[in-house]
Enzyme design. Sequence first.
Site, PDB file in Angstrom:
ATOM      1  N   ILE A   1       0.839  -1.211   0.000  1.00 11.56           N
ATOM      2  CA  ILE A   1       0.000   0.000   0.000  1.00 11.56           C
ATOM      3  C   ILE A   1       0.870   1.256   0.000  1.00 11.56           C
ATOM      4  CG2 ILE A   1      -1.766   1.296   1.288  1.00 11.56           C
ATOM      5  CD1 ILE A   1      -2.864  -1.444   2.248  1.00 11.56           C
TER       6      ILE A   1
ATOM      7  N   THR B   1      -4.506   5.481   7.096  1.00 10.28           N
ATOM      8  CA  THR B   1      -5.488   4.528   6.545  1.00 10.28           C
ATOM      9  C   THR B   1      -5.112   3.110   6.955  1.00 10.28           C
ATOM     10  OG1 THR B   1      -4.191   4.467   4.501  1.00 10.28           O
ATOM     11  CG2 THR B   1      -6.129   5.891   4.504  1.00 10.28           C
ATOM     12  N   SER B   2      -4.285   2.986   7.987  1.00 10.83           N
ATOM     13  CA  SER B   2      -3.783   1.670   8.402  1.00 10.83           C
ATOM     14  C   SER B   2      -4.577   1.161   9.606  1.00 10.83           C
ATOM     15  CB  SER B   2      -2.289   1.809   8.696  1.00 10.83           C
ATOM     16  OG  SER B   2      -1.830   0.789   9.506  1.00 10.83           O
ATOM     17  N   ARG B   3      -4.123   1.500  10.782  1.00 11.16           N
ATOM     18  CA  ARG B   3      -4.844   1.155  12.007  1.00 11.16           C
ATOM     19  C   ARG B   3      -4.662   2.290  12.996  1.00 11.16           C
ATOM     20  NH1 ARG B   3      -7.030  -2.060   9.483  1.00 11.16           N
ATOM     21  NH2 ARG B   3      -7.309  -4.303   9.794  1.00 11.16           N
TER      22      ARG B   3
ATOM     23  N   GLU C   1     -12.151   1.833  17.548  1.00 10.35           N
ATOM     24  CA  GLU C   1     -13.311   1.746  16.641  1.00 10.35           C
ATOM     25  C   GLU C   1     -14.396   0.856  17.236  1.00 10.35           C
ATOM     26  OE1 GLU C   1     -12.148   0.602  12.670  1.00 10.35           O
ATOM     27  OE2 GLU C   1     -10.577   2.111  12.616  1.00 10.35           O
TER      28      GLU C   1
ATOM     29  N   HIS D   1     -13.507   4.115   8.403  1.00 10.94           N
ATOM     30  CA  HIS D   1     -12.744   2.909   7.994  1.00 10.94           C
ATOM     31  C   HIS D   1     -13.248   2.382   6.655  1.00 10.94           C
ATOM     32  CE1 HIS D   1     -10.343  -0.792   9.577  1.00 10.94           C
ATOM     33  NE2 HIS D   1     -10.329  -0.740   8.257  1.00 10.94           N
TER      34      HIS D   1
ATOM     35  N   GLY E   1     -11.313   2.691   3.678  1.00  5.26           N
ATOM     36  CA  GLY E   1     -10.197   2.715   2.735  1.00  5.26           C
ATOM     37  C   GLY E   1     -10.303   1.666   1.643  1.00  5.26           C
TER      38      GLY E   1
HETATM   39  C1  8YV Z   1     -10.989  -4.248   5.709  1.00  5.53           C
HETATM   40  C2  8YV Z   1      -8.723  -3.434   6.513  1.00  5.53           C
HETATM   41  O1  8YV Z   1     -12.142  -3.721   5.240  1.00  5.53           O
HETATM   42  O2  8YV Z   1      -8.151  -5.404   5.371  1.00  5.53           O
HETATM   43  C3  8YV Z   1      -7.892  -4.631   6.259  1.00  5.53           C
HETATM   44  O3  8YV Z   1      -6.900  -4.794   6.985  1.00  5.53           O
HETATM   45  O4  8YV Z   1      -8.368  -2.619   7.257  1.00  5.53           O
HETATM   46  C4  8YV Z   1     -10.018  -3.138   5.883  1.00  5.53           C
HETATM   47  O5  8YV Z   1      -9.775  -2.426   4.729  1.00  5.53           O
HETATM   48  C5  8YV Z   1     -11.263  -4.964   6.977  1.00  5.53           C
HETATM   49  O6  8YV Z   1     -10.116  -5.284   7.673  1.00  5.53           O
HETATM   50  C6  8YV Z   1     -12.027  -6.216   6.764  1.00  5.53           C
HETATM   51  O7  8YV Z   1     -11.838  -7.125   7.821  1.00  5.53           O
END
Ligand code: 8YV
Length: 328
Positions: free
Chosen positions: A161, A241-243, A272, A290, A292
């Site tokens: 990413i 856009t990660s965590r 969250e 969330h 992304g």
């Molecule tokens: C997902 C995400 O929608 O894939 C990931 O790690 O952060 C998200 O974009 C979500 O995790 C689905 O479980």
Amino acid sequence: MSRKKPVVVVTRKLPDAIETRMMELFDTRLNRDDTPMSQTELVEAVKTADVLVPTVTDEIDKSVLTQAGDNLKLIASFGTGVDHIDLATARQRSITVTNTPGVLTEDTADMTMALILSVPRRVGEGERVMRSGDWSGWSPTAMLGHRIWGKRLGIIGMGRIGTAVARRARGFGLSIHYHNRRRVQPELEAELEATHWESLDQMLAHMDIVSVNCPHTPATYHLLSARRLKLLSDHAYIVNTSRGEVIDENALTRMLAARELAGAGLDVFEHEPAVNPRLVELDNVVLLPHMGSATIEGRIDMGEKVIINIKTFVDGHAPPDRVLETMF
Ligand code: 8YV
């Protein structure tokens, strides 16, 4: 695993095409109304399932995993991040874990770019003015943001990413800087004209915009701590856009409120779905729920990956997207 169809418990509503295919292939238990499962319901699920298909909203922790039935052999997570799963306990109990990498790279990079553009150019604020009915017309000094072109972008985590973000950002005239556990291949560095920073602290001190694109692991929890956030200049913007857990959200909120940072674009949050109420009051932030990777194409690709991981596993092969603790 027995020869009869495996019992697959899916914790959330997935795209129709994916659910239909899963029903054909497996003894699938769907969550048609999409209500997130409580921890008690998750424990019930792992007691009956051969395969669990959770998402980021399910906390598959030690307490859930230690109550799993002997039949639970695979957790085929719908998503790339696996920080909601206790990988060590899964390994101890010989439960294979898979995820869905690769298929949400471009969508997440697009959303990262959208935030990189939105915050310095005040897109959220402009939108709110229009909806308020208070717009009194154009003015030479109204809604002035900051230019993107020519600024320095510091990417934390130059994986799939991060790289996709860098490729897009170059088209917008940003110079690419990055910090990563491992330096990327020289060819990629050359293609992106990217500057590698061994020291995250040093990089932060020199950036105009910082984008968080690393996974959340024990090593990256609060990587952007209060101390590190203070290294950023007061004209810097942060995009995540990660965590949420990668940033100390309270410290970030305090600094944004005090204008010690220029702004932030956040698609993810530390607790969250709760969002720090003080963040919501700030004008210099763009907040997204969330989303992304939220494209229908991406969700179908993710579902296809889940199906392939389950099918290969059930057929006695190594599933392609096996997650090992050592990857993080
Ligand atoms: C997902 C995400 O929608 O894939 C990931 O790690 O952060 C998200 O974009 C979500 O995790 C689905 O479980």
